[in-house]
Design an enzyme around this catalytic site. Structure first.
Site, PDB file in Angstrom:
ATOM      1  N   ARG A   1      -0.443  -8.739  13.592  1.00 33.41           N
ATOM      2  CA  ARG A   1      -1.012  -7.793  12.613  1.00 33.41           C
ATOM      3  C   ARG A   1      -1.839  -8.542  11.565  1.00 33.41           C
ATOM      4  NH1 ARG A   1       4.320  -5.088  10.811  1.00 33.41           N
ATOM      5  NH2 ARG A   1       3.044  -4.053   9.236  1.00 33.41           N
TER       6      ARG A   1
ATOM      7  N   ARG B   1      11.755  -5.156   5.117  1.00 34.87           N
ATOM      8  CA  ARG B   1      11.457  -3.754   4.755  1.00 34.87           C
ATOM      9  C   ARG B   1      12.409  -2.787   5.463  1.00 34.87           C
ATOM     10  NH1 ARG B   1       5.521  -1.625   5.418  1.00 34.87           N
ATOM     11  NH2 ARG B   1       5.740  -2.578   7.461  1.00 34.87           N
TER      12      ARG B   1
ATOM     13  N   ARG C   1      11.052  -0.814  10.983  1.00 34.79           N
ATOM     14  CA  ARG C   1       9.925  -0.513  11.875  1.00 34.79           C
ATOM     15  C   ARG C   1       9.885  -1.470  13.056  1.00 34.79           C
ATOM     16  NH1 ARG C   1       4.549   0.357   8.263  1.00 34.79           N
ATOM     17  NH2 ARG C   1       3.650  -0.971   9.860  1.00 34.79           N
TER      18      ARG C   1
ATOM     19  N   ARG D   1     -10.157   0.423   8.447  1.00 36.23           N
ATOM     20  CA  ARG D   1      -9.708  -0.937   8.731  1.00 36.23           C
ATOM     21  C   ARG D   1     -10.705  -1.734   9.542  1.00 36.23           C
ATOM     22  NH1 ARG D   1      -3.346  -1.744   9.508  1.00 36.23           N
ATOM     23  NH2 ARG D   1      -2.965   0.205   8.477  1.00 36.23           N
TER      24      ARG D   1
ATOM     25  N   LYS E   1       0.831  -1.213   0.000  1.00 38.00           N
ATOM     26  CA  LYS E   1       0.000   0.000   0.000  1.00 38.00           C
ATOM     27  C   LYS E   1       0.864   1.262   0.000  1.00 38.00           C
ATOM     28  CE  LYS E   1      -2.044  -1.189   3.883  1.00 38.00           C
ATOM     29  NZ  LYS E   1      -1.407  -2.474   4.210  1.00 38.00           N
TER      30      LYS E   1
HETATM   31  P1  AP5 Z   1       4.765  -1.611   1.891  1.00 35.98           P
HETATM   32  O1  AP5 Z   1       4.421  -0.828   0.676  1.00 35.98           O
HETATM   33  O2  AP5 Z   1       5.488  -0.925   2.972  1.00 35.98           O
HETATM   34  O3  AP5 Z   1       3.450  -2.370   2.441  1.00 35.98           O
HETATM   35  P2  AP5 Z   1       2.162  -1.811   3.181  1.00 35.98           P
HETATM   36  O4  AP5 Z   1       0.989  -2.469   2.545  1.00 35.98           O
HETATM   37  O5  AP5 Z   1       2.187  -0.331   3.263  1.00 35.98           O
HETATM   38  O6  AP5 Z   1       2.388  -2.502   4.598  1.00 35.98           O
HETATM   39  P3  AP5 Z   1       2.302  -1.891   6.059  1.00 35.98           P
HETATM   40  O7  AP5 Z   1       3.085  -2.816   6.949  1.00 35.98           O
HETATM   41  O8  AP5 Z   1       2.658  -0.448   6.095  1.00 35.98           O
HETATM   42  O9  AP5 Z   1       0.802  -2.074   6.355  1.00 35.98           O
HETATM   43  P4  AP5 Z   1       0.133  -2.102   7.702  1.00 35.98           P
HETATM   44  O10 AP5 Z   1      -1.250  -1.987   7.279  1.00 35.98           O
HETATM   45  O11 AP5 Z   1       0.462  -3.219   8.582  1.00 35.98           O
HETATM   46  O12 AP5 Z   1       0.837  -0.865   8.485  1.00 35.98           O
HETATM   47  P5  AP5 Z   1       0.387   0.627   8.780  1.00 35.98           P
HETATM   48  O13 AP5 Z   1       1.584   1.476   8.807  1.00 35.98           O
HETATM   49  O14 AP5 Z   1      -0.736   1.002   7.912  1.00 35.98           O
HETATM   50  O15 AP5 Z   1       5.594  -2.901   1.395  1.00 35.98           O
HETATM   51  C1  AP5 Z   1       6.089  -3.856   2.324  1.00 35.98           C
HETATM   52  C2  AP5 Z   1       7.470  -4.360   1.846  1.00 35.98           C
HETATM   53  O16 AP5 Z   1       7.291  -5.105   0.636  1.00 35.98           O
HETATM   54  C3  AP5 Z   1       8.468  -3.234   1.513  1.00 35.98           C
HETATM   55  O17 AP5 Z   1       9.741  -3.618   1.919  1.00 35.98           O
HETATM   56  C4  AP5 Z   1       8.376  -3.110  -0.026  1.00 35.98           C
HETATM   57  O18 AP5 Z   1       9.590  -2.668  -0.587  1.00 35.98           O
HETATM   58  C5  AP5 Z   1       8.051  -4.548  -0.448  1.00 35.98           C
HETATM   59  N1  AP5 Z   1       7.193  -4.604  -1.644  1.00 35.98           N
HETATM   60  C6  AP5 Z   1       6.144  -3.769  -1.946  1.00 35.98           C
HETATM   61  N2  AP5 Z   1       5.577  -4.127  -3.111  1.00 35.98           N
HETATM   62  C7  AP5 Z   1       6.263  -5.241  -3.544  1.00 35.98           C
HETATM   63  C8  AP5 Z   1       6.138  -6.079  -4.709  1.00 35.98           C
HETATM   64  N3  AP5 Z   1       5.204  -5.860  -5.647  1.00 35.98           N
HETATM   65  N4  AP5 Z   1       7.017  -7.115  -4.817  1.00 35.98           N
HETATM   66  C9  AP5 Z   1       7.974  -7.336  -3.876  1.00 35.98           C
HETATM   67  N5  AP5 Z   1       8.134  -6.575  -2.773  1.00 35.98           N
HETATM   68  C10 AP5 Z   1       7.292  -5.528  -2.603  1.00 35.98           C
HETATM   69  O19 AP5 Z   1      -0.186   0.481  10.263  1.00 35.98           O
HETATM   70  C11 AP5 Z   1       0.691   0.225  11.356  1.00 35.98           C
HETATM   71  C12 AP5 Z   1      -0.085   0.149  12.647  1.00 35.98           C
HETATM   72  O20 AP5 Z   1      -0.749   1.407  12.892  1.00 35.98           O
HETATM   73  C13 AP5 Z   1      -1.207  -0.894  12.700  1.00 35.98           C
HETATM   74  O21 AP5 Z   1      -0.730  -2.169  13.040  1.00 35.98           O
HETATM   75  C14 AP5 Z   1      -2.110  -0.286  13.776  1.00 35.98           C
HETATM   76  O22 AP5 Z   1      -1.584  -0.501  15.066  1.00 35.98           O
HETATM   77  C15 AP5 Z   1      -2.040   1.201  13.465  1.00 35.98           C
HETATM   78  N6  AP5 Z   1      -3.069   1.626  12.503  1.00 35.98           N
HETATM   79  C16 AP5 Z   1      -2.857   2.148  11.256  1.00 35.98           C
HETATM   80  N7  AP5 Z   1      -4.025   2.417  10.649  1.00 35.98           N
HETATM   81  C17 AP5 Z   1      -5.004   2.064  11.515  1.00 35.98           C
HETATM   82  C18 AP5 Z   1      -6.414   2.080  11.445  1.00 35.98           C
HETATM   83  N8  AP5 Z   1      -7.070   2.511  10.359  1.00 35.98           N
HETATM   84  N9  AP5 Z   1      -7.106   1.632  12.536  1.00 35.98           N
HETATM   85  C19 AP5 Z   1      -6.470   1.216  13.641  1.00 35.98           C
HETATM   86  N10 AP5 Z   1      -5.143   1.151  13.754  1.00 35.98           N
HETATM   87  C20 AP5 Z   1      -4.400   1.566  12.703  1.00 35.98           C
HETATM   88 MG    MG Z   2       2.334   1.076   4.804  1.00 38.81          MG
END
Ligand code: AP5
Ligand code: MG
Length: 214
Positions: free
Chosen positions: A171, A127, A160, A88, A13
């Site tokens: 997660r 990552r 992270r 979410r 994402k």
């Molecule tokens: P990346 O693009 O970083 O993936 P992502 O989908 O953004 O994954 P996140 O871990 O950020 O998602 P998340 O939903 O767990 O975390 P968030 O920060 O939103 O890619 C991942 C890796 O893969 C990278 O190394 C990249 O280079 C590689 N990659 C990408 N595309 C690729 C491809 N096509 N092929 C190969 N490799 C690839 O949330 C964190 C925390 O915040 C949550 O756990 C929660 O505690 C809180 N939080 C956030 N939003 C909410 C909400 N709405 N409600 C409640 N709590 C929330």
């Molecule tokens: Mg992300």
């Protein structure tokens, strides 16, 4: 144009959002980034969020909804926005509908990046993120030119705190139990578009771009 990116942790994402916002000129709103910024600044929000984020648990809806409500009212969102990682839960999706309606906006597309669960652990543990500009890399799948250094701004790369094997497990469980049901919710509204997130990063970007131009 108001767009939502959905998909499990590690689906890509953030990686795709970085690219799409530079083409479509809309702000990237990531609730995860907002929590991490508040945590690093040790604000009251950050201190509260840390108790959940560091365990891999979702932050309660009321806190998260408040952040998005405030953010979407900013003038840079007048032409649209890209929500990454929000909503979410069903309650967050309901709150978003109310927020959007009160601002005279609507959701145009919900893009779901589908990736098999067994690929996600390797993506997340490998990552690396730039401390200065937030660009995302992967030690194997998307490595920077120089180890530990951002290609774009020469900032230092970090890992992270929730990208450990144990927290990734929590997660993913949170995703399955609380977020995956939203796919049906948006499919029912006719907004859901599926993209295979297990393809070359450039290919994923071009598929998303054509859906958004569609
Ligand atoms: P990346 O693009 O970083 O993936 P992502 O989908 O953004 O994954 P996140 O871990 O950020 O998602 P998340 O939903 O767990 O975390 P968030 O920060 O939103 O890619 C991942 C890796 O893969 C990278 O190394 C990249 O280079 C590689 N990659 C990408 N595309 C690729 C491809 N096509 N092929 C190969 N490799 C690839 O949330 C964190 C925390 O915040 C949550 O756990 C929660 O505690 C809180 N939080 C956030 N939003 C909410 C909400 N709405 N409600 C409640 N709590 C929330
Ligand atoms: Mg992300």
């Amino acid at each position: 144009m108001n767009v939502i990116f959905m998909g499990p942790p590690g689906a890509g994402k953030g990686t795709q959002a970085e690219r799409i916002v530079s083409t479509f000129h809309i702000p990237h709103i990531s609730t995860g980034d907002a929590f991490r910024l508040a945590m690093s600044q040790e604000t009251p929000l950050g201190i509260e969020a840390k108790g959940y984020v560091d365990k891999g648990l979702l932050v309660p809806d009321e806190i998260t909804n408040g952040i998005v409500r405030e953010r979407l009212q900013q003038p840079d969102c007048n032409e649209g926005s890209l929500l990454d990682g929000f909503p979410r839960t069903i309650a967050q999706a309901d709150a978003l509908d109310v927020i959007m309606e009160s601002l005279g906006k609507k959701i145009d597309h919900v893009i779901n990046l589908g990736v098999d669960r067994n690929l996600l652990l390797a993506r997340l543990t490998g990552r690396r993120i730039c401390k200065s500009c937030g660009a995302t890399y992967h030690v194997v799948f998307n490595p920077p030119k120089q180890d530990g250094v951002c290609d774009k701004c020469e900032g230092e790369l970090y890992q992270r705190s929730d990208d450990t094997e144990e927290k990734v497990g929590t997660r993913l469980d949170e995703y399955v139990n609380k977020t995956a049901p939203l796919l049906e919710y948006y499919r029912g509204k006719g907004l859901l578009r599926e993209v295979n997130g297990d393809q070359d990063i450039d290919l994923v970007t071009s598929e998303i771009s054509s859906l958004l131009r569609g």
